[in-house]
Design an enzyme around this catalytic site. Structure first.
Site: not given
Length: 508
Positions: A40, A95, A139, A184-185, A326, A328, A394, A437
């Site tokens: 990313q 991270r 990731h 990651n997730e 994570n 949101y 996140e 994040w």
């Protein structure tokens, strides 16, 4: 006149609670940081020996209109400047993820010295400024070579190759890295990559996804998840046996979760909400705690979900020192038993729920500010799984890429969710840290460069120099980290002192 301008604009802001808290209200060993991931932000996608990952291939596939990470934010070349920005902000931890195909270009076999050199240099720079590196090994970016050779995560061959990759990273970086996250997730990775096909590697059945040339949505999500758990557990066992005594580090895995709320108070919707938690969270956490999948998953998926052998169950159970979370958003859950009557089912149908958004009080592009959702999730993990050590890996607000540097929606979001973290901490949750994040605007998983999560703005489309511009949220977070009170008076002072503020309020 300028000071009056600040105060007038503060009065015109959306109302939100100015709870008076500071960094000093948290334990001294509680860590605050920010995060990114390799594909990313790094760029340099074909430089210094790096080979493609499944994320490279996916963004270049032409199947959908999507940006790519060929250049991204060019952290590969700008990391020293970025670490100085982190230090100036007061970040306590950073991270980031390692690109597997940068250090082992083909996923196994020869190691790339220049890849090792880059991550050694980044880690050393962080240590130089007193910033703790928290490293993720995978990731969304499996080396494409392993996908081509044996199908990546749908083959058990991946367990040995991932363990060898982890071994290299522990050996080369573990003297300075104390916190390792294996994957990651994986729940989102598997749902998007192997069920609906809208994430790399883009595998699905025609009935359940679009534009997939291969895959089987009825079985592959369960198979890939099973191999992820075995690979994670294998890496954790290796670390504990070979490195823990010398390096004194910790290893965990990360999950994504909404906070689920029953649409109604009926028994059906309440039961469906628990089922949604089992499919999203319990899918990975239950094996880590109890050594097996949730009973409802085994019942609904039947023979399509792999069975742990006794050896595998013992390997996975207890194979973590912490869980990363994570989070949101909040979703409503409605029971949907009809999906279980489908002749051909995927994991989403097995869940037998309908997920919908709650009524919004923010623009459609932004996440509603609902800190109680994070509180609910952390309390659920505390009660359901005997209060495991947690890191909020996140959490952050999404805005449009060309929105104002005066990013009040993000300030409001961070203020609310950090305050909620303090509340659950005081209520006995074993949460150990919080990471925003993201540190920089980045290539986002779902919409490329159209959305912005960063504390620092980067114009990926119109600025070839990729200059970093601090947003108001960067100043807010810095003030918090430097132990200034987050009261209304403190926010007025923040506006008065923020060098980024101008009457234009626009990036364009």
């Amino acid at each position: 006149m300028l000071k009056l301008f600040f105060v007038i604009n503060l009065l015109a802001l959306p109302a939100f609670s100015y709870d008076n808290f500071s960094r000093d209200d948290f334990p001294s060993d509680f860590v605050f940081g920010a995060g990114t991931s390799a594909y990313q932000v790094e760029g340099a996608a074909d430089q210094d020996g790096r080979k493609p990952s499944i994320w490279d291939t996916f963004t270049h596939s032409g199947k959908i209109d999507r940006d790519n990470g060929d250049i991204a934010s060019d952290v590969y070349h700008k990391y020293k400047d970025d670490v100085r920005l982190m230090a100036a902000m007061g970040l306590e931890a950073y991270r980031f993820s390692i690109s597997w195909s940068r250090v082992i270009p083909d996923g196994k076999g020869p190691v790339n010295p220049k890849g090792l050199q880059y991550y050694n240099s980044l880690i050393n720079e962080l240590i130089r400024y007193g910033i703790k590196p928290h490293v993720t090994l995978h990731h969304y970016d499996l080396p494409q070579a392993l996908e081509d050779e044996y199908g990546g995560w749908i083959s058990k061959n991946i367990v040995n190759d991932f363990t060898a990759y982890a071994d290299l990273c522990f050996r080369k970086f573990g003297d300075r890295v104390k916190y390792w996250t294996t994957i990651n997730e994986p729940n989102v990775f598997v749902l998007g990559g192997y069920d609906s096909g809208f994430l790399p590697p883009g595998r699905c059945s025609p009935a359940f996804g679009d534009n997939c040339s291969r895959g089987n949505s009825t079985t592959e999500p369960y198979i890939a998840a099973h191999h992820i758990l075995l690979a994670h557990a294998s890496a954790a066992r290796l670390y504990r046996k070979k490195y823990e005594d010398q390096q004194h580090g910790f290893i965990g895995i990360n999950i994504f979760s909404y906070w689920f709320v029953p649409l109604t108070n009926t028994v059906e919707d309440i039961t469906a909400t628990e089922r949604a938690n089992d499919f999203y969270v319990g899918w990975f956490v239950n094996p880590l705690i109890f050594g097996d999948y949730p009973d409802i998953m085994k019942k609904n998926a039947g023979s399509r979900i792999p069975v742990f052998t006794e050896v595998e169950s013992n390997l996975v159970k207890g194979s973590y020192d912490f869980l990363g979370v994570n989070h949101y958003n909040v979703l409503n859950v409605k029971d949907n038993p009809k999906s279980l009557q489908m002749e051909e089912r995927d994991l989403v149908a097995d869940m037998a729920v309908q997920l919908t958004s709650l009524p919004r009080d923010t623009p459609a592009f932004e996440f509603p500010v609902r800190p109680w959702g994070l509180q609910g999730l952390l309390e659920y993990l505390k009660k359901k799984y005997d209060n495991p050590p947690l890191f909020i890996h996140e959490n952050g607000q999404r805005t449009r890429r060309n929105s104002s540097l005066i990013d009040w929606p993000r300030v409001k979001f961070l203020h609310g969710y950090i305050g909620a973290t303090l509340d659950v901490l005081r209520n006995g949750s074993n949460v150990r840290g919080y990471f925003v994040w993201s540190f920089l605007d980045a290539l986002e998983l779902f919409d490329g460069y159209e959305s912005s999560y960063g504390l620092y703005y980067v114009d990926h489309l119109d600025d070839s120099d990729l200059k970093r511009k601090p947003k108001l949220s960067a100043h807010w977070y810095s003030n918090f980290l430097k132990r200034k009170s987050m009261s209304s008076e403190g926010l007025i002072e923040l506006l008065q002192n923020a060098t980024i503020v101008s009457p234009a309020h626009s990036l364009l």
